[in-house]
Enzyme design. Structure first.
Site, mmCIF file in Angstrom:
data_model
loop_
_atom_site.group_PDB
_atom_site.id
_atom_site.type_symbol
_atom_site.label_atom_id
_atom_site.label_comp_id
_atom_site.label_asym_id
_atom_site.label_seq_id
_atom_site.Cartn_x
_atom_site.Cartn_y
_atom_site.Cartn_z
ATOM 1 C CB CYS A 108 4.670 3.621 4.486
ATOM 2 S SG CYS A 108 3.962 4.888 5.555
ATOM 3 C CG ASP A 244 -2.560 8.877 8.289
ATOM 4 O OD1 ASP A 244 -1.626 9.448 7.704
ATOM 5 O OD2 ASP A 244 -2.420 7.875 9.003
ATOM 6 C CG ASN A 245 -2.650 7.564 4.534
ATOM 7 O OD1 ASN A 245 -1.429 7.431 4.616
ATOM 8 N ND2 ASN A 245 -3.485 6.784 5.178
#
Length: 548
Positions: A108, A244-245
């Site tokens: 992750c 996100d990310n």
């Protein structure tokens, strides 16, 4: 040979009353976001103890919402867009196509985020250092599927994308992302539609019946519960693809990011993993008694290292003298495939035990094939992603019983678990008397009505929803329809104390907004503790309960 823990899968009592009450999960996984959604990692020493391949039940899990209930027999994947032969394939049809199988380390982008949260709160929850695992994945190459669908290949400079979408229903729509068509068609990238993990069909938490596998990049790009693949001249339109990310510059906070649309600046999107490493042995709070020391006693340091883009880890170095000298560890090298590897490396180093006495910390750094290495110090970012500073384990000489021992202390412990030298540093800062005065407009008062948990439990539905956070009671009924995390996240906690869930994932801004729903305080009644009352001139013993 690695000693693997017995696989125990059962319905966790904490999942009862949530949409995931049918999903079996290993009881030793550390929950990072309370009851729901399910996000977890294994204890770091237990993870490394399993060996190179992580058992499926102990592989870390990242879920944004409920796990979809899908069937192998009825699930289909639609392949459409800029194609001459759009397809709709059943799982049986996909499983009959040519496949490849290989080990892959998943990680992750939030791995080691809790360290960032100790410096300054990010908008992400507290991953420890075990948001990383390795499994064997089997599936059909994406390029083969696209060729079947008649993908149009040309030599023009125009960039095209392959967009992936999942079936999970989330507050901001479907979870999706994309990669370039060139990447998808590259045989050496090993991009597959996976339907098996460690020799068996995928489990619900890992994307059953099918998911994307894109080696060398962050786990957030490998869409689970896949149901659609679209070839387009535009990247994914999923809200999560943009919000996100990403690693934003350290001066960008949530307010600035939203105001100036930093989420849509392409420079800050994450794909490839960066180089990273951690220490598993000695474990946090492990001790070595001085009485066990001999002139030739040794201790074996152990841990993992990984990098992205197929880049091999070339060395892991250890320093016990604050970087004056670096010791070269031994590496367990995974099998390479055509000059690239998709897996982590285990490292070890034997150190004379007496060397620890003269040291204040163990510090490590890894290097990869491109000579990328880890920075000495942490750089904060809003999402708390890609933290890969030197991993530091403090060494303390303390008295333990009748013996003097060495005690080892990691920077943090995953989730809400206490302990860690960074945690202590933060607690010391918070205890300083220079804290600013509380704003009465945003802070909950402690002078409201008092409610027992028995009373609070009655307010447990969408028309009457109370929750308790840090002993304060909030009526969230009006907030349910507009909660950014969806209605389920509140309703499964209605009538309960959800302090852990709230504190694990919410920002300071959310806490200030919560204060507007404050209605009183929780009080504790011990029904088993006698309450002494004076009645006229006699002493009366009652068991009607005592408020404390």
């Amino acid at each position: 040979m690695a000693e693997q823990t017995e696989v125990i899968e059962q319905i966790d009592p904490r999942d009862i009353g949530t949409p995931d009450n049918w999903v079996p999960r290993h009881p030793e996984l550390i929950r990072l976001t309370g009851k729901h959604p399910f996000n977890s990692e294994a204890p770091l020493p237990l993870l490394l103890k399993q060996g190179f391949i992580t058992p499926t039940s102990l592989h870390y899990v990242r879920n944004h919402g409920p796990v979809p209930k899908l069937s192998w027999d009825t699930h289909k994947v639609v392949i459409d867009g800029d194609l001459s032969n759009p397809l709709t394939l059943s799982m049986d049809e996909i499983a009959k196509l040519p496949y490849i199988e290989f080990p892959l380390t998943f990680c992750c982008a939030g791995n080691r985020r809790k360290e960032q949260n100790m410096v300054k709160k990010t908008i992400g929850f507290n991953w420890g250092a075990a948001a990383v695992s390795t499994a064997i994945w089997k599936g059909v190459p994406l390029r083969y599927i696209l060729q079947m669908a008649g993908v149009k290949i040309d030599n023009h400079d125009k960039i095209r994308y392959v967009c992936f979408g999942g079936t999970d229903k989330l507050p901001n729509g479907y979870y999706g992302t994309s990669i370039t068509l060139k990447w998808a068609m590259d045989e050496e990238k090993d991009v597959i539609l996976a339907y098996e993990m460690n020799g068996k069909r995928l489990t619900p938490d890992h994307g059953f019946p099918i998911r994307m596998i894109i080696p060398g990049i962050i786990g957030g790009r490998m869409v689970k519960w896949l149901n659609k693949i679209t070839v387009s001249d535009k990247e994914s339109d999923s809200w999560y693809h943009f919000h996100d990310n990403r690693v934003l510059p350290p001066h960008v906070d949530a307010e600035l990011a939203n105001k100036e649309n930093w989420w849509y600046i392409p420079n800050y999107i994450i794909y490839d993993l960066n180089v990273n490493s951690a220490v598993a042995a000695p474990a946090h709070d492990e001790i070595i008694p001085f009485s066990s020391f001999t002139s030739d006693s040794e201790y074996t340091l152990r841990g993992y290292a990984y990098s992205g883009g197929g880049r091999k880890i070339t060395r892991v170095e250890v320093t016990l003298d604050d970087g004056k000298t670096w010791l070269l560890s031994n590496l367990f090298d995974p099998e390479e495939k055509n000059g690239r590897t998709w897996c982590w490396t285990f490292w070890s180093l034997k150190v004379p035990t007496h060397n620890f006495v003269r040291s204040s910390e163990i510090r490590i750094r890894a290097w990869d094939f491109a000579n990328n290495t880890q920075p000495e110090n942490l750089t904060w970012n809003l999402m708390g992603m890609m933290n890969n500073c030197h991993y530091r384990v403090k060494i303390h000489v303390i008295t333990y019983g009748k013996d003097v021992v060495l005690r080892f202390e990691h920077p943090t412990q995953a989730g809400s678990n206490p302990g860690g030298w960074m945690v202590k540093q933060q607690e010391q800062k918070q205890s300083l008397p220079s804290a600013p005065a509380k704003d009465p407009k945003t802070e909950s008062s402690s002078k409201g009505p008092k409610y027992t948990m028995e009373e609070i439990k009655k307010h447990n539905n969408e028309k009457d929803c109370w929750i308790v956070i840090d002993k304060k009671v909030y009526d969230c009924t009006k907030f349910i329809p507009i909660h950014p995390g969806g209605t389920t996240a509140i309703l499964i906690n209605a009538g309960t104390d959800c302090s852990e869930e709230f504190n694990a994932i919410h920002s300071e801004k959310a806490r200030k907004r919560l204060a507007t729903f404050y209605i009183g305080d929780e009080v504790f009644i011990d029904y088993e503790r006698p309450l002494l009352l004076w009645s006229n001139s006699s002493l009366v013993l009652k068991r009607s309960g005592r408020v404390s």
